[in-house]
Design a protein around this motif. Structure first.
Motif, PDB file in Angstrom:
ATOM      1  N   VAL A 133       3.583   0.665   1.423  1.00  0.00           N
ATOM      2  CA  VAL A 133       4.559   1.433   2.696  1.00  0.00           C
ATOM      3  C   VAL A 133       5.229   2.360   1.980  1.00  0.00           C
ATOM      4  CG1 VAL A 133       5.972   1.675   4.236  1.00  0.00           C
ATOM      5  CG2 VAL A 133       4.012  -0.511   4.391  1.00  0.00           C
ATOM      6  N   ALA A 134       4.703   4.223   2.342  1.00  0.00           N
ATOM      7  CA  ALA A 134       5.627   5.091   2.281  1.00  0.00           C
ATOM      8  C   ALA A 134       6.723   5.727   3.681  1.00  0.00           C
ATOM      9  CB  ALA A 134       4.378   5.806   1.383  1.00  0.00           C
ATOM     10  N   ARG A 135       7.665   6.527   2.719  1.00  0.00           N
ATOM     11  CA  ARG A 135       8.322   6.858   3.945  1.00  0.00           C
ATOM     12  C   ARG A 135       7.502   7.873   5.246  1.00  0.00           C
ATOM     13  NH1 ARG A 135      13.002   4.520   6.053  1.00  0.00           N
ATOM     14  NH2 ARG A 135      13.814   6.537   6.707  1.00  0.00           N
ATOM     15  N   GLY A 136       7.200   9.165   3.716  1.00  0.00           N
ATOM     16  CA  GLY A 136       6.109   9.875   3.642  1.00  0.00           C
ATOM     17  C   GLY A 136       5.328  10.435   3.365  1.00  0.00           C
ATOM     18  N   GLU A 137       5.108  11.106   2.044  1.00  0.00           N
ATOM     19  CA  GLU A 137       4.025  11.346   1.992  1.00  0.00           C
ATOM     20  C   GLU A 137       3.911  11.016   0.353  1.00  0.00           C
ATOM     21  OE1 GLU A 137       0.849  14.925  -0.241  1.00  0.00           O
ATOM     22  OE2 GLU A 137       2.912  15.516   0.026  1.00  0.00           O
ATOM     23  N   LEU A 138       2.869  10.134   0.111  1.00  0.00           N
ATOM     24  CA  LEU A 138       2.175   9.641  -0.926  1.00  0.00           C
ATOM     25  C   LEU A 138       3.166   9.980  -2.512  1.00  0.00           C
ATOM     26  CD1 LEU A 138       1.907   6.906  -2.069  1.00  0.00           C
ATOM     27  CD2 LEU A 138      -0.357   7.459  -2.522  1.00  0.00           C
ATOM     28  N   GLY A 139       4.240   9.817  -2.833  1.00  0.00           N
ATOM     29  CA  GLY A 139       4.055  10.544  -4.029  1.00  0.00           C
ATOM     30  C   GLY A 139       4.657  11.995  -3.913  1.00  0.00           C
ATOM     31  N   ALA A 140       5.194  12.208  -3.086  1.00  0.00           N
ATOM     32  CA  ALA A 140       5.696  13.418  -2.742  1.00  0.00           C
ATOM     33  C   ALA A 140       6.684  13.866  -3.947  1.00  0.00           C
ATOM     34  CB  ALA A 140       7.006  13.117  -1.655  1.00  0.00           C
ATOM     35  N   PRO A 141       7.281  13.547  -4.904  1.00  0.00           N
ATOM     36  CA  PRO A 141       8.375  13.801  -5.632  1.00  0.00           C
ATOM     37  C   PRO A 141       7.460  14.221  -6.902  1.00  0.00           C
ATOM     38  CG  PRO A 141       9.299  12.275  -5.273  1.00  0.00           C
ATOM     39  CD  PRO A 141       7.907  12.006  -4.708  1.00  0.00           C
ATOM     40  N   LEU A 142       6.252  14.420  -7.247  1.00  0.00           N
ATOM     41  CA  LEU A 142       5.258  14.599  -7.942  1.00  0.00           C
ATOM     42  C   LEU A 142       4.558  16.130  -7.798  1.00  0.00           C
ATOM     43  CD1 LEU A 142       3.273  10.956  -8.723  1.00  0.00           C
ATOM     44  CD2 LEU A 142       5.267  11.669 -10.095  1.00  0.00           C
ATOM     45  N   SER A 143       3.922  16.209  -9.411  1.00  0.00           N
ATOM     46  CA  SER A 143       3.601  17.386  -8.684  1.00  0.00           C
ATOM     47  C   SER A 143       2.064  17.154  -7.949  1.00  0.00           C
ATOM     48  CB  SER A 143       3.547  18.074 -10.258  1.00  0.00           C
ATOM     49  OG  SER A 143       1.906  16.957 -10.905  1.00  0.00           O
ATOM     50  N   ALA A 144       1.146  18.320  -7.510  1.00  0.00           N
ATOM     51  CA  ALA A 144       0.104  18.205  -6.739  1.00  0.00           C
ATOM     52  C   ALA A 144      -1.524  17.290  -7.705  1.00  0.00           C
ATOM     53  CB  ALA A 144      -0.425  19.392  -6.673  1.00  0.00           C
ATOM     54  N   GLY A 145      -1.559  17.733  -8.961  1.00  0.00           N
ATOM     55  CA  GLY A 145      -1.649  17.492  -9.524  1.00  0.00           C
ATOM     56  C   GLY A 145      -1.677  15.471  -9.486  1.00  0.00           C
ATOM     57  N   ALA A 146      -0.624  15.289  -9.580  1.00  0.00           N
ATOM     58  CA  ALA A 146      -0.282  14.044 -10.078  1.00  0.00           C
ATOM     59  C   ALA A 146      -0.342  13.104  -8.667  1.00  0.00           C
ATOM     60  CB  ALA A 146       1.391  13.967 -10.524  1.00  0.00           C
ATOM     61  N   ARG A 147      -0.276  13.756  -7.635  1.00  0.00           N
ATOM     62  CA  ARG A 147       0.216  12.907  -6.388  1.00  0.00           C
ATOM     63  C   ARG A 147      -1.707  12.843  -6.312  1.00  0.00           C
ATOM     64  NH1 ARG A 147       3.751  17.156  -4.199  1.00  0.00           N
ATOM     65  NH2 ARG A 147       1.359  18.052  -3.963  1.00  0.00           N
ATOM     66  N   SER A 148      -2.908  13.619  -6.719  1.00  0.00           N
ATOM     67  CA  SER A 148      -3.790  14.105  -6.316  1.00  0.00           C
ATOM     68  C   SER A 148      -4.419  12.609  -7.626  1.00  0.00           C
ATOM     69  CB  SER A 148      -4.963  14.679  -6.447  1.00  0.00           C
ATOM     70  OG  SER A 148      -4.365  15.623  -5.449  1.00  0.00           O
ATOM     71  N   HIS A 149      -3.931  11.938  -8.672  1.00  0.00           N
ATOM     72  CA  HIS A 149      -4.220  11.244  -9.322  1.00  0.00           C
ATOM     73  C   HIS A 149      -4.369   9.611  -9.023  1.00  0.00           C
ATOM     74  CE1 HIS A 149      -4.844   9.816 -14.069  1.00  0.00           C
ATOM     75  NE2 HIS A 149      -4.300   8.821 -13.623  1.00  0.00           N
ATOM     76  N   LEU A 150      -2.496   9.705  -8.753  1.00  0.00           N
ATOM     77  CA  LEU A 150      -1.552   8.623  -8.208  1.00  0.00           C
ATOM     78  C   LEU A 150      -3.243   8.094  -6.397  1.00  0.00           C
ATOM     79  CD1 LEU A 150      -0.325   6.325  -7.515  1.00  0.00           C
ATOM     80  CD2 LEU A 150       1.155   8.050  -6.102  1.00  0.00           C
ATOM     81  N   ARG A 151      -3.702   8.850  -5.291  1.00  0.00           N
ATOM     82  CA  ARG A 151      -3.811   8.614  -4.737  1.00  0.00           C
ATOM     83  C   ARG A 151      -5.181   8.225  -5.432  1.00  0.00           C
ATOM     84  NH1 ARG A 151      -3.109   8.919   0.659  1.00  0.00           N
ATOM     85  NH2 ARG A 151      -1.428  10.987   0.022  1.00  0.00           N
ATOM     86  N   ARG A 152      -6.109   8.784  -5.850  1.00  0.00           N
ATOM     87  CA  ARG A 152      -7.514   8.292  -6.835  1.00  0.00           C
ATOM     88  C   ARG A 152      -7.143   6.703  -7.428  1.00  0.00           C
ATOM     89  NH1 ARG A 152      -7.703  13.456  -8.250  1.00  0.00           N
ATOM     90  NH2 ARG A 152      -6.808  12.642 -10.599  1.00  0.00           N
ATOM     91  N   ALA A 153      -6.342   6.182  -7.785  1.00  0.00           N
ATOM     92  CA  ALA A 153      -5.482   5.542  -7.871  1.00  0.00           C
ATOM     93  C   ALA A 153      -6.071   4.226  -6.857  1.00  0.00           C
ATOM     94  CB  ALA A 153      -5.052   4.812  -9.652  1.00  0.00           C
ATOM     95  N   CYS A 154      -5.031   4.204  -6.533  1.00  0.00           N
ATOM     96  CA  CYS A 154      -4.939   3.734  -5.200  1.00  0.00           C
ATOM     97  C   CYS A 154      -6.326   3.521  -4.749  1.00  0.00           C
ATOM     98  CB  CYS A 154      -3.910   4.046  -4.043  1.00  0.00           C
ATOM     99  SG  CYS A 154      -2.009   3.997  -4.650  1.00  0.00           S
TER     100      CYS A 154
END
Length: 398
Positions: free
Chosen positions: A179-200
């Motif tokens: 559960v995320a209050r906002g966008e998943l991994g919001a403090p991360l860079s765009a590339g890192a957010r994409s990497h995190l989403r792929r991992a999930c």
């Protein structure tokens, strides 16, 4: 009479400071006591692994401090009286009081429920070893059932991300949601957010973004007006400090962290220092240091230098107080290394995958070794104390 130094807490900050002071100050002049509720050193950065079912090292503090002359008091701190210069503790024998001349407050933090109903009664967390083992026992019971169990991790900060991915990888039979209050991994860079989403996605984790939890019940969580089924709710929505500092009369922030100067010295009581999560310290970038292992290291080093300088009449150097970035594990074979700029904003580039996982593993290994060998590499010359007039320490700060 020897100068009495009492260190409250033997986490990353407290254990380091105590061991370093023991090496740098003469035992003929000083007496160092460490107060800790548990007999072992807790690798807090790896408690999500312990909860997921893995074994992690927990060195005995008696072994960590062997040969240093440090006195270890296994007890729970119940109060601090800075006017009388005593600490009240409770143990199996009933407890008592410890007097001090210099106090290092490093009691760390625990999970913050933010006033959400049901968190204390029904949620699990990974902020302490007993809490992680309690969650592990619950996950074990779910894994033994014929039907799939559901795990809901509330909070998408570093702890929430690491906990969700670790459980999903270690226990593939369980259904894991984050559960995320906002966008998943919001403090991360765009590339890192994409990497995190792929991992999930790879680990089968359901991500619920822009979701606010209103209440936690035994078998469900109420969020955004909807009931979410949960056999084990893991609360990772931030941390809070003990109220002991606030009730003691020390100057604290609204959330109870001790307000310190550049040398980690309490601005209200000059013979009290704070380090780690308990300290409200301003970093070199002008921003408050976040609650983290890295901050514990920096504030611990600065507090050590200040205490030694103040007691021995030497100049107090300013050690670095930096926030460089975050190392996030995504299970055992994946991770994200995200560096930040001087404004604490994520830099565009990041390191991901196995390389980031190896870097994080190396940091964890180094942190454990350093804590387990607190006097390694320090000069053997032990400094004698000097009479320092009131206010002299401030004048000696670099």
């Amino acid at each position: 009479m020897k100068h009495r130094i009492v260190v409250l807490g033997a986490g990353y900050a407290g254990a380091y400071v105590a061991g370093t002071l023991a090496r740098r100050l003469s035992p003929a002049d000083t007496e160092i006591t460490v107060v800790n509720a548990e007999p072992d050193f807790v690798q807090r950065l790896r408690l999500h692994q312990l909860a997921a079912g893995q074994e992690i090292e927990a060195p005995q503090l008696a072994d960590v401090f062997v040969g240093t002359g440090i006195r270890l008091r296994l007890a729970r701190v119940t109060a601090v009286d800075p006017e009388r210069q005593v600490v009240a503790v409770a143990d199996a024998e009933g407890g008592g009081e410890l007097g001090y001349d210099t106090l290092l407050y490093a009691l760390g933090s625990h999970a913050a429920d933010h006033g959400v109903p049901g968190v204390a009664e029904h949620a699990f967390d990974v902020s302490s070893r007993p809490a992680a083992l309690r969650l592990r026992e619950r996950l074990d019971s779910l894994s033994r059932r014929d039907e799939d169990g559901s795990v809901l991790v509330v909070g998408d900060g570093l702890t929430g991300i690491e906990t969700a991915t670790e459980i999903a990888e270690s226990r593939p039979g369980l259904s894991v949601a984050l559960v995320a209050r906002g966008e998943l991994g919001a403090p991360l860079s765009a590339g890192a957010r994409s990497h995190l989403r792929r991992a999930c996605d790879r680990l089968g984790i359901t991500v619920l973004e822009h979701t606010s939890v209103e209440a936690v019940e035994a078998t469900r969580v109420l969020a955004n007006g909807t009931a979410l089924a949960s056999d084990a709710t893991v609360w990772t929505a931030g941390f809070a400090v003990s109220p002991i500092a606030a009730t003691s009369g020390l100057e604290v922030t609204e959330n109870g962290r001790i307000v310190v100067d550049r040398t980690m010295r309490s601005i209200s009581h000059p013979n009290v220092y704070a380090a780690g999560d308990s300290a409200y310290a301003i970093g070199d970038n002008g921003r408050p240091l976040p609650m983290s292992c890295a901050s514990a290291g920096y504030t611990g080093m600065q507090a050590t230098s200040a205490i030694v300088g103040c007691l021995t009449g030497r100049k107090i150097p300013n050690t670095k107080l930096e926030y460089l970035g975050n190392h996030i594990s995504l299970g055992r074979r994946d991770g994200i290394l995200q560096m930040v700029d001087g404004e604490a904003q994520a830099k565009p580039k990041y390191v991901g995958g196995r390389k980031a996982a190896r870097i994080k593993a190396g940091i964890l290994k180094m942190s454990l070794w350093t804590t387990s060998h607190p006097t390694f590499g320090l000069p053997k010359l032990k400094r004698h104390l000097a009479a320092v007039p009131d206010g002299a320490a401030e004048r000696m700060v670099a």
